[in-house]
Design an enzyme around this catalytic site. Structure first.
Site, PDB file in Angstrom:
ATOM      1  N   GLU A 248      -8.990   0.941   5.276  1.00  0.00           N
ATOM      2  CA  GLU A 248      -9.434   0.406   3.990  1.00  0.00           C
ATOM      3  C   GLU A 248      -9.229  -1.109   3.950  1.00  0.00           C
ATOM      4  O   GLU A 248     -10.118  -1.859   3.540  1.00  0.00           O
ATOM      5  CB  GLU A 248      -8.627   1.094   2.875  1.00  0.00           C
ATOM      6  CG  GLU A 248      -8.965   0.638   1.482  1.00  0.00           C
ATOM      7  CD  GLU A 248      -8.058   1.277   0.443  1.00  0.00           C
ATOM      8  OE1 GLU A 248      -8.397   1.190  -0.754  1.00  0.00           O
ATOM      9  OE2 GLU A 248      -7.002   1.852   0.810  1.00  0.00           O
ATOM     10  N   HIS A 249      -8.038  -1.565   4.348  1.00  0.00           N
ATOM     11  CA  HIS A 249      -7.720  -2.996   4.373  1.00  0.00           C
ATOM     12  C   HIS A 249      -7.160  -3.370   5.739  1.00  0.00           C
ATOM     13  O   HIS A 249      -6.399  -2.599   6.325  1.00  0.00           O
ATOM     14  CB  HIS A 249      -6.636  -3.358   3.348  1.00  0.00           C
ATOM     15  CG  HIS A 249      -6.824  -2.778   1.982  1.00  0.00           C
ATOM     16  ND1 HIS A 249      -6.162  -1.636   1.559  1.00  0.00           N
ATOM     17  CD2 HIS A 249      -7.582  -3.189   0.942  1.00  0.00           C
ATOM     18  CE1 HIS A 249      -6.507  -1.370   0.309  1.00  0.00           C
ATOM     19  NE2 HIS A 249      -7.367  -2.283  -0.092  1.00  0.00           N
TER      20      HIS A 249
ATOM     21  N   HIS B  94       1.635   2.948  -3.336  1.00  0.00           N
ATOM     22  CA  HIS B  94       0.589   3.639  -4.096  1.00  0.00           C
ATOM     23  C   HIS B  94       0.832   5.135  -4.176  1.00  0.00           C
ATOM     24  O   HIS B  94       0.596   5.761  -5.211  1.00  0.00           O
ATOM     25  CB  HIS B  94      -0.772   3.425  -3.432  1.00  0.00           C
ATOM     26  CG  HIS B  94      -1.502   2.217  -3.928  1.00  0.00           C
ATOM     27  ND1 HIS B  94      -1.843   2.028  -5.236  1.00  0.00           N
ATOM     28  CD2 HIS B  94      -1.964   1.126  -3.269  1.00  0.00           C
ATOM     29  CE1 HIS B  94      -2.484   0.889  -5.382  1.00  0.00           C
ATOM     30  NE2 HIS B  94      -2.570   0.315  -4.200  1.00  0.00           N
TER      31      HIS B  94
ATOM     32  N   ASP C 245      -6.906  -7.171  -4.299  1.00  0.00           N
ATOM     33  CA  ASP C 245      -6.792  -6.104  -5.295  1.00  0.00           C
ATOM     34  C   ASP C 245      -7.044  -6.612  -6.706  1.00  0.00           C
ATOM     35  O   ASP C 245      -7.488  -5.856  -7.566  1.00  0.00           O
ATOM     36  CB  ASP C 245      -5.392  -5.484  -5.235  1.00  0.00           C
ATOM     37  CG  ASP C 245      -5.310  -4.319  -4.271  1.00  0.00           C
ATOM     38  OD1 ASP C 245      -6.363  -3.892  -3.764  1.00  0.00           O
ATOM     39  OD2 ASP C 245      -4.188  -3.839  -4.013  1.00  0.00           O
TER      40      ASP C 245
ATOM     41  N   HIS D 271     -53.026  17.271   2.015  1.00  0.00           N
ATOM     42  CA  HIS D 271     -52.703  15.873   2.291  1.00  0.00           C
ATOM     43  C   HIS D 271     -53.872  15.187   2.971  1.00  0.00           C
ATOM     44  O   HIS D 271     -54.291  14.079   2.608  1.00  0.00           O
ATOM     45  CB  HIS D 271     -51.460  15.756   3.173  1.00  0.00           C
ATOM     46  CG  HIS D 271     -50.162  15.920   2.475  1.00  0.00           C
ATOM     47  ND1 HIS D 271     -49.753  17.098   1.916  1.00  0.00           N
ATOM     48  CD2 HIS D 271     -49.149  15.033   2.247  1.00  0.00           C
ATOM     49  CE1 HIS D 271     -48.550  16.953   1.377  1.00  0.00           C
ATOM     50  NE2 HIS D 271     -48.172  15.696   1.557  1.00  0.00           N
TER      51      HIS D 271
ATOM     52  N   GLN E  56       0.817  -1.206   0.000  1.00  0.00           N
ATOM     53  CA  GLN E  56       0.000   0.000   0.000  1.00  0.00           C
ATOM     54  C   GLN E  56       0.854   1.260   0.000  1.00  0.00           C
ATOM     55  O   GLN E  56       0.484   2.266  -0.600  1.00  0.00           O
ATOM     56  CB  GLN E  56      -0.941   0.004   1.203  1.00  0.00           C
ATOM     57  CG  GLN E  56      -1.945  -1.128   1.180  1.00  0.00           C
ATOM     58  CD  GLN E  56      -2.677  -1.223  -0.157  1.00  0.00           C
ATOM     59  OE1 GLN E  56      -3.412  -0.325  -0.545  1.00  0.00           O
ATOM     60  NE2 GLN E  56      -2.469  -2.316  -0.877  1.00  0.00           N
TER      61      GLN E  56
END
Length: 425
Positions: free
Chosen positions: A323-324, A259, A357, A416, A256
């Site tokens: 995230e993970h 990235h 992934d 109504h 990661q």
């Protein structure tokens, strides 16, 4: 990289401060993006072409902005056979996983005799943003387009920054059944999908990751069209004991970190000697890693090692809401079952995040920046709408009508009330 020890008296304060740090917060791009969106909304294709010339240094026109069917086929044919086979395998597994998510329509009659229910219908048109620049991302194509196809979306319009389109990206598009691809990136691509621009017809929803300008554009056009989420820097937490090979864990953390310099990798372990070995293994991996520059910056500025009892790891993971998260343990479920906030959970020593992934079949478009507290990863539900159904006969309406009149009157909405009352006479 920072190291925290849960036994230290200031651990909780330091840990909470670490969790609250902002990563990758760009300078304000809102005004620049607003200008681009307004220009495309007002001018259409000429503005898109102008911004492409300005930002990408590429001259396009109404014909060349679209990738032709011949170009898609020729580019896909250039894809390396081994990569092509991997794309086919990934696509088939992603399709199978998301087909299991298909919800059922429902109709039933309740105790009052009212027929109720709901039905699911796919979106008509979806735009998929596929980043360019740093690398080619065929997996982004598959993870966004295959679920849309499974959901039954009629039209998928893919946009990607102009320049050479990588064969793997075109092969993935072909495998996913995408035939509409436009050479446009940045905020102008989001604007073109939202408002329409010449031959680019507007869509109902925009999905896919992008840079700060793309994210800001998605934020600003939400409400005109739908969006999937606002993507932030990637992140991973690895919970590991000393039985692991430190090189494996180091590689997982760097998967990661590579990235983006703003990505975050965190190790939680109860073995400080093992933590030392992982830190040494990371240094060794960085010596030969092609993406070492970004990975090293990420690890240095945002990485962390937390020394804590493994029994406390679910609590820490829930605070981080990553995230993970990997549980590299003999009995991972004993701890992972206590995790409430995570985009995706990877169980066991032989389940690195990278398998998710690409090839496992689950979706890799996941919430970041602690959004896992309130948001799920991309799924078939992002491409479906649920419509409620109500049906009364005279008898069931007679049972519910008086309460309708009472509530409408209490809210000061006489029309109504009357729409129900006139049917009760």
């Amino acid at each position: 990289m920072r190291r925290f020890r849960s036994a230290d008296p200031d651990f909780e304060a330091r840990f909470q401060a670490f969790v609250g740090e902002q990563r990758g917060s760009p300078d304000d791009v809102g005004a620049a993006v607003r200008y681009v969106l307004q220009a495309v909304q007002n001018e259409g294709l000429p503005a898109v072409l102008r911004f492409t010339r300005q930002f990408d240094k590429i001259e396009l026109n109404e014909e060349t902005i679209r990738v032709t069917a011949e170009e898609i086929a020729a580019g896909a044919a250039e894809c390396h056979p081994e990569v092509r086979e991997a794309i086919k395998l990934a696509a088939s597994r992603i399709k199978a996983f998301h087909e299991r998510q298909k919800p059922a329509d429902q109709r039933f009659v309740d105790e009052a005799g009212v027929e109720l229910g709901w039905r699911w219908t796919p979106l008509e048109a979806v735009g998929v943003y596929v980043p360019g620049g740093r690398a080619a991302y065929p997996s982004t194509v598959l993870m966004n387009c295959v679920p849309a196809k499974v959901a039954g979306v009629d039209r998928i319009a893919m946009v990607t920054p102009p320049g050479k389109l990588e064969p793997a990206v075109l092969a993935a598009a072909q495998e996913a059944g995408v035939t509409e691809i436009w050479r446009v990136g940045g905020a102008q691509a989001v604007a073109a999908l939202a408002f329409g621009a010449g031959p680019i017809a507007p869509v109902d929803k925009i999905v896919g990751p992008g840079n700060a300008f793309v994210t800001a554009a998605k934020r600003q056009i939400y409400g005109i069209v739908g969006i999937d989420a606002l993507a932030g820097p990637s992140e991973i937490v690895v919970v590991a004991d000393g039985k692991n090979d430190p090189t494996w864990i180091a590689a997982d953390l760097l998967s990661q970190a590579e990235h983006d310099p703003a990505a975050q990798s965190i190790l939680i372990t109860d073995d400080e000697a093992f933590a030392d070995k992982v830190e040494q293994a990371i240094a060794a991996e960085l010596e030969t890693l092609a993406t070492a520059k970004d990975a090293a910056e990420s690890w240095k500025n945002h990485g962390a090692i937390i020394i804590a009892p493994l029994a406390d790891s679910p609590r820490l993971v829930n605070i981080l809401a990553p995230e993970h998260v990997e549980f590299a343990l003999d009995d991972p479920e004993a701890l992972s079952d206590q995790v409430r906030h995570a985009g995706a959970i990877f169980l066991g020593r032989h389940t690195p995040e990278a398998i998710g992934d690409y090839i496992a079949g689950s979706n890799h478009v996941l919430p970041t920046s602690r959004a896992a507290r309130f948001q799920s990863g991309l799924s078939i539900y992002d491409f479906l709408k649920r419509t409620s159904i109500v049906k009364c006969d005279p008898a069931s309406f007679a049972r519910l009508g008086p309460a309708t009149v009472a509530l409408a009157t209490a809210e000061g909405l006489p029309a109504h009330a009357r729409s129900a009352a006139v049917r009760l006479k």
